[in-house]
Design a protein around this motif. Structure first.
Motif, PDB file in Angstrom:
ATOM      1  N   LEU A  22       0.871  -1.158   0.040  1.00  0.00           N
ATOM      2  CA  LEU A  22      -0.211   0.056   0.010  1.00  0.00           C
ATOM      3  C   LEU A  22       0.725   1.251   0.043  1.00  0.00           C
ATOM      4  O   LEU A  22       1.175   2.081   0.863  1.00  0.00           O
ATOM      5  CB  LEU A  22      -0.857  -0.140   1.258  1.00  0.00           C
ATOM      6  CG  LEU A  22      -1.931   1.091   1.293  1.00  0.00           C
ATOM      7  CD1 LEU A  22      -2.882   0.830   0.156  1.00  0.00           C
ATOM      8  CD2 LEU A  22      -2.769   1.321   2.271  1.00  0.00           C
ATOM      9  N   GLY A  26      -0.525   1.732  -5.104  1.00  0.00           N
ATOM     10  CA  GLY A  26      -1.604   1.008  -4.500  1.00  0.00           C
ATOM     11  C   GLY A  26      -2.654   1.817  -3.907  1.00  0.00           C
ATOM     12  O   GLY A  26      -3.905   1.806  -4.125  1.00  0.00           O
ATOM     13  N   SER A  83       3.777  -3.886  -5.050  1.00  0.00           N
ATOM     14  CA  SER A  83       5.025  -3.797  -3.935  1.00  0.00           C
ATOM     15  C   SER A  83       6.019  -3.625  -4.992  1.00  0.00           C
ATOM     16  O   SER A  83       5.777  -4.027  -6.070  1.00  0.00           O
ATOM     17  CB  SER A  83       4.990  -4.830  -3.027  1.00  0.00           C
ATOM     18  OG  SER A  83       4.785  -5.996  -3.754  1.00  0.00           O
ATOM     19  N   ALA A 133       2.063   5.434 -15.747  1.00  0.00           N
ATOM     20  CA  ALA A 133       1.506   6.866 -14.726  1.00  0.00           C
ATOM     21  C   ALA A 133       2.313   6.727 -13.428  1.00  0.00           C
ATOM     22  O   ALA A 133       2.715   5.505 -12.872  1.00  0.00           O
ATOM     23  CB  ALA A 133       0.063   6.871 -14.627  1.00  0.00           C
TER      24      ALA A 133
END
Ligand code: NAD
Length: 294
Positions: A22, A26, A83, A133
């Protein structure tokens, strides 16, 4: 349900979506889904408990964990790996007995030939994807809700990829309003080795040159202007992420570095031999190519 909201209903998750890793990418995925009206739970799993804590505090995820044993796997039917690419294989090994064959697994990784290894471990439910991106910033606290909107998204299916899982990944990225393009993992790694991984390597090397050419009399880091800063912005990127990308795409990286050295040598020779007209012609050709990019 009116027509507009029916059109915007997610058709890729029935139960819940789990993001493993995260960070910036993410977190931006979770925020982007919410922005488009995604109404299912979004969960996070990260080895760093601080990332999970921040993700919950900032409202990016509903719930999260730093341990596979705590995850309610029966509540999850879509998993996205976000990750560094060097962690994917171990994560796949941990996931394989925890998720059902109906669970789609995809990723946001910057290199794509690892798809074959992921398929060996997870089977045809793995679908490789790479959003074009990003930024040099790391961490969920920098994530933004419109990162992917209108951007290119590469999907790299293989002959093994399951069509239903592929469709779910396509639906997710259509929901996020990306411009989807399909290509083989090999072509992906060749292209992005040149247009993304090489520029990062060159930016790191250029900052290193400043370090190498500074001495006790002169600290070159006091003098860079906008040009140097623009050019090397991406050298402030996360070292683990870029180490993993360079190693995962080693053959293409080495090829690209070799070509780059040859381009530098061309320039070096034109300068050394003071070939004034040829040097101007060379710079003119390159300048036109660059201007045509925008
Ligand atoms: P980031 O550093 O912001 O986030 C990565 C997160 O993964 C961190 O929170 C970290 O704690 C976590 N993590 C590390 N090892 C883990 C493990 N073994 N298990 C679970 N979590 C783990 O990085 P990011 O910029 O969000 O990049 C994530 C992925 O997206 C990478 O695979 C990268 O190649 C890809 N990507 C990045 C960009 C970009 O510009 N940043 C662009 C396209 C694709």
């Amino acid at each position: 349900m009116d027509k507009a909201s029916a059109k915007n209903k997610p058709t890729f998750v029935e139960k819940g979506l789990l993001i493993i890793g995260l960070g910036f990418m993410g977190g931006s995925l979770a925020k982007g889904l919410r922005k488009q009206g995604f109404d299912k739970p979004i969960y996070g799993l990260d080895i760093n408990p601080q990332a999970i804590k921040k993700g919950i505090e900032l409202g990016v995820i509903n719930q999260g964990w730093d341990n596979y044993e705590k995850v309610p796997w029966e509540e999850i039917d879509f998993v996205i790996l976000a990750s560094p690419v060097g962690t994917f294989e171990k994560i796949a090994q941990k996931l394989k007995d925890k998720i059902t064959p109906q669970t789609t697994v995809s990723d946001l990784g910057s290199t794509k030939r690892l798809v074959y290894r992921m398929e060996e471990i997870l089977g045809p439910r793995f679908v490789g994807a790479h959003p074009i991106a990003g930024t040099e910033k790391s961490g969920v606290e920098y994530s933004i809700d419109n990162l992917y909107e209108g951007k290119k998204l590469i999907i790299t299916p293989t002959s093994e990829t399951d069509k239903n899982h592929l469709q779910r990944v396509v639906n997710l990225w259509k929901f996020l309003k990306t411009e989807i393009e399909f290509m083989s993992p090999e072509l992906h790694d060749y292209i992005f080795g040149v247009v993304s991984h090489l520029p990062h390597a060159v930016a790191f090397a250029l900052v290193d040159t400043l370090r190498a050419m500074s001495n006790e009399k002169i600290d070159l880091f006091k003098y860079p202007g906008a040009g140097f800063k623009d050019f090397t912005r991406i050298a402030a990127s996360d070292p683990v992420m870029w180490r993993d990308i360079f190693i995962a795409n080693k053959d293409n990286m080495l090829k690209a570095i070799d070509h780059f050295k040859r381009s530098l040598e061309t320039l070096e020779n034109l300068i050394k031999e003071e070939k004034i007209e040829e040097l101007k012609e060379y710079l003119n050709e390159i300048s036109i190519l660059r201007r045509n990019l925008d």
